[in-house]
Design a protein around this motif. Sequence first.
Motif, PDB file in Angstrom:
ATOM      1  N   LEU A   1       0.826  -1.209   0.000  1.00 22.65           N
ATOM      2  CA  LEU A   1       0.000   0.000   0.000  1.00 22.65           C
ATOM      3  C   LEU A   1       0.865   1.265   0.000  1.00 22.65           C
ATOM      4  N   THR A   2       1.977   1.227   0.722  1.00 23.29           N
ATOM      5  CA  THR A   2       2.878   2.381   0.731  1.00 23.29           C
ATOM      6  C   THR A   2       3.463   2.626  -0.650  1.00 23.29           C
ATOM      7  N   ALA A   3       3.882   1.540  -1.310  1.00 19.38           N
ATOM      8  CA  ALA A   3       4.454   1.685  -2.645  1.00 19.38           C
ATOM      9  C   ALA A   3       3.420   2.213  -3.632  1.00 19.38           C
ATOM     10  N   VAL A   4       2.187   1.678  -3.561  1.00 18.84           N
ATOM     11  CA  VAL A   4       1.133   2.144  -4.463  1.00 18.84           C
ATOM     12  C   VAL A   4       0.826   3.624  -4.209  1.00 18.84           C
ATOM     13  N   SER A   5       0.799   4.028  -2.950  1.00 20.40           N
ATOM     14  CA  SER A   5       0.517   5.428  -2.615  1.00 20.40           C
ATOM     15  C   SER A   5       1.613   6.350  -3.147  1.00 20.40           C
ATOM     16  N   LEU A   6       2.859   5.935  -3.021  1.00 19.08           N
ATOM     17  CA  LEU A   6       3.959   6.751  -3.529  1.00 19.08           C
ATOM     18  C   LEU A   6       3.890   6.894  -5.039  1.00 19.08           C
ATOM     19  N   VAL A   7       3.594   5.786  -5.724  1.00 20.29           N
ATOM     20  CA  VAL A   7       3.487   5.838  -7.182  1.00 20.29           C
ATOM     21  C   VAL A   7       2.336   6.754  -7.594  1.00 20.29           C
ATOM     22  N   ALA A   8       1.204   6.647  -6.883  1.00 20.95           N
ATOM     23  CA  ALA A   8       0.058   7.504  -7.210  1.00 20.95           C
ATOM     24  C   ALA A   8       0.383   8.982  -6.959  1.00 20.95           C
ATOM     25  N   ALA A   9       1.105   9.288  -5.871  1.00 18.45           N
ATOM     26  CA  ALA A   9       1.477  10.670  -5.583  1.00 18.45           C
ATOM     27  C   ALA A   9       2.414  11.221  -6.647  1.00 18.45           C
ATOM     28  N   VAL A  10       3.396  10.417  -7.052  1.00 18.88           N
ATOM     29  CA  VAL A  10       4.326  10.854  -8.098  1.00 18.88           C
ATOM     30  C   VAL A  10       3.592  11.071  -9.417  1.00 18.88           C
ATOM     31  N   ALA A  11       2.664  10.162  -9.735  1.00 20.90           N
ATOM     32  CA  ALA A  11       1.893  10.310 -10.971  1.00 20.90           C
ATOM     33  C   ALA A  11       1.037  11.565 -10.950  1.00 20.90           C
ATOM     34  N   LEU A  12       0.431  11.868  -9.785  1.00 24.05           N
ATOM     35  CA  LEU A  12      -0.382  13.076  -9.664  1.00 24.05           C
ATOM     36  C   LEU A  12       0.464  14.332  -9.827  1.00 24.05           C
TER      37      LEU A  12
ATOM     38  N   TRP B   1       3.268  14.586 -11.451  1.00 21.41           N
ATOM     39  CA  TRP B   1       3.684  14.666 -12.852  1.00 21.41           C
ATOM     40  C   TRP B   1       2.555  15.186 -13.728  1.00 21.41           C
ATOM     41  N   TRP B   2       1.323  14.734 -13.453  1.00 20.24           N
ATOM     42  CA  TRP B   2       0.182  15.195 -14.240  1.00 20.24           C
ATOM     43  C   TRP B   2      -0.021  16.699 -14.052  1.00 20.24           C
ATOM     44  N   VAL B   3       0.092  17.182 -12.799  1.00 22.11           N
ATOM     45  CA  VAL B   3      -0.050  18.614 -12.538  1.00 22.11           C
ATOM     46  C   VAL B   3       1.039  19.389 -13.275  1.00 22.11           C
ATOM     47  N   TYR B   4       2.273  18.916 -13.177  1.00 26.71           N
ATOM     48  CA  TYR B   4       3.385  19.596 -13.848  1.00 26.71           C
ATOM     49  C   TYR B   4       3.187  19.606 -15.363  1.00 26.71           C
TER      50      TYR B   4
ATOM     51  N   ASP C   1       2.034  22.349 -20.386  1.00 27.06           N
ATOM     52  CA  ASP C   1       1.352  22.398 -21.683  1.00 27.06           C
ATOM     53  C   ASP C   1       0.563  23.690 -21.864  1.00 27.06           C
ATOM     54  N   LYS C   2       0.050  24.238 -20.756  1.00 27.15           N
ATOM     55  CA  LYS C   2      -0.705  25.490 -20.824  1.00 27.15           C
ATOM     56  C   LYS C   2       0.199  26.721 -20.821  1.00 27.15           C
ATOM     57  N   GLY C   3       1.490  26.508 -20.721  1.00 26.12           N
ATOM     58  CA  GLY C   3       2.423  27.624 -20.720  1.00 26.12           C
ATOM     59  C   GLY C   3       2.519  28.363 -19.407  1.00 26.12           C
ATOM     60  N   GLN C   4       1.987  27.764 -18.317  1.00 24.67           N
ATOM     61  CA  GLN C   4       2.004  28.437 -17.022  1.00 24.67           C
ATOM     62  C   GLN C   4       3.372  28.400 -16.355  1.00 24.67           C
ATOM     63  N   LEU C   5       4.267  27.545 -16.831  1.00 20.94           N
ATOM     64  CA  LEU C   5       5.603  27.452 -16.256  1.00 20.94           C
ATOM     65  C   LEU C   5       6.645  28.184 -17.094  1.00 20.94           C
ATOM     66  N   ASP C   6       6.201  28.916 -18.090  1.00 19.49           N
ATOM     67  CA  ASP C   6       7.149  29.686 -18.901  1.00 19.49           C
ATOM     68  C   ASP C   6       7.822  30.750 -18.047  1.00 19.49           C
ATOM     69  N   TRP C   7       9.094  30.961 -18.294  1.00 21.86           N
ATOM     70  CA  TRP C   7       9.856  31.922 -17.517  1.00 21.86           C
ATOM     71  C   TRP C   7       9.285  33.336 -17.627  1.00 21.86           C
ATOM     72  N   ALA C   8       8.666  33.645 -18.730  1.00 16.24           N
ATOM     73  CA  ALA C   8       8.121  34.989 -18.929  1.00 16.24           C
ATOM     74  C   ALA C   8       7.043  35.320 -17.902  1.00 16.24           C
ATOM     75  N   LYS C   9       6.326  34.302 -17.409  1.00 16.38           N
ATOM     76  CA  LYS C   9       5.261  34.538 -16.432  1.00 16.38           C
ATOM     77  C   LYS C   9       5.805  34.689 -15.015  1.00 16.38           C
ATOM     78  N   TRP C  10       7.032  34.231 -14.767  1.00 16.12           N
ATOM     79  CA  TRP C  10       7.612  34.272 -13.434  1.00 16.12           C
ATOM     80  C   TRP C  10       8.744  35.292 -13.321  1.00 16.12           C
ATOM     81  N   GLU C  11       9.191  35.762 -14.454  1.00 16.08           N
ATOM     82  CA  GLU C  11      10.387  36.603 -14.473  1.00 16.08           C
ATOM     83  C   GLU C  11      10.225  37.868 -13.649  1.00 16.08           C
ATOM     84  N   MET C  12       9.042  38.469 -13.675  1.00 17.03           N
ATOM     85  CA  MET C  12       8.859  39.767 -13.017  1.00 17.03           C
ATOM     86  C   MET C  12       9.084  39.693 -11.514  1.00 17.03           C
TER      87      MET C  12
END
Length: 298
Positions: free
Chosen positions: A20-31, A33-36, A41-52
């Motif tokens: 169960l611990t291993a499955v939980s860790l894999v699910a957390a890592v997958a979540l 990664w999906w958020v990242y 893909d939406k361009g929210q991590l582009d440096w231009a949005k954080w540079e200021m």
Amino acid sequence: MSSVLYDAQGPRAKRRNILLTAVSLVAAVALLWWVYKTLDDKGQLDWAKWEMFFTSDEPWSTYIWPGLQNTLKAAALSMVIALPLGAVLGIARLSDHAWVRMPVAVVVEFFRSIPVLVLMIFGLALFAEYTNVSSDDRPLYAVVTGLVLYNASVLAEIVRAGILALPKGQAEGAMAIGLSKGQSMRLILLPQAVTTMLPAIVSQLVVILKDTALGGAVLTFPELLASANTMSGYYGANVIASFTVVAVIYIALNFALTSFASWLERRLRRAKKSTGAVLKADDAGIAGTDATGTGGAS
């Protein structure tokens, strides 16, 4: 090995927990990664949005710092007023006199049952209708009023519970040596209860700090979160970056508050511990046998 509160796991239980611990860790890592991936893909991590936030002072001096100042001002005023008021109400609820205890109980239960946002809105209407407070200052007054009324009631219950949690022998011992109830409360009960109440009190102070954001959402109070909303609109399509920076600031403030409280709690606990040294009669201020005329040689 088993104990009263815990049964040692067998081989099957250990394997199941590891799985169960291993499955939980894999699910957390997958979540994560999906958020990242979604943000990328939406361009929210582009440096231009954080540079200021790293290359310009304008977001900090124009939006974040003024909003942070208003947040800290409202939170500090609310804490300074709510803490002593809550202590007084909590002690009053323990009064032997019904004419003191009953009205205070009604006040505490009334304000503890009303959402803090409703109290802020009522406060704003009252200041606008019955006072001469300027329209620029009304949101601050309303936010502080709502936070004080609600959190003082909650703190009153924390104080009451902390005092009632002490062993009855503490109050009985104070009465046995001739202290009045006020003296025993001030000298015996409250100092001991503070250490027990401190975690709950700090949690409520964190709530006060975060609830200042309600004033910005409804009462146009220019606190930190409202300033971030304005900032994200000004720079355009920069919502994620703006609110992430604000979230980090909130985390830092609350972490600093809880760290200080933890340090204070450890210091108070150490101060209560005895050194274990054995005092002589002279050190303790006890008169010797020569002075009393007993126990000495004739």
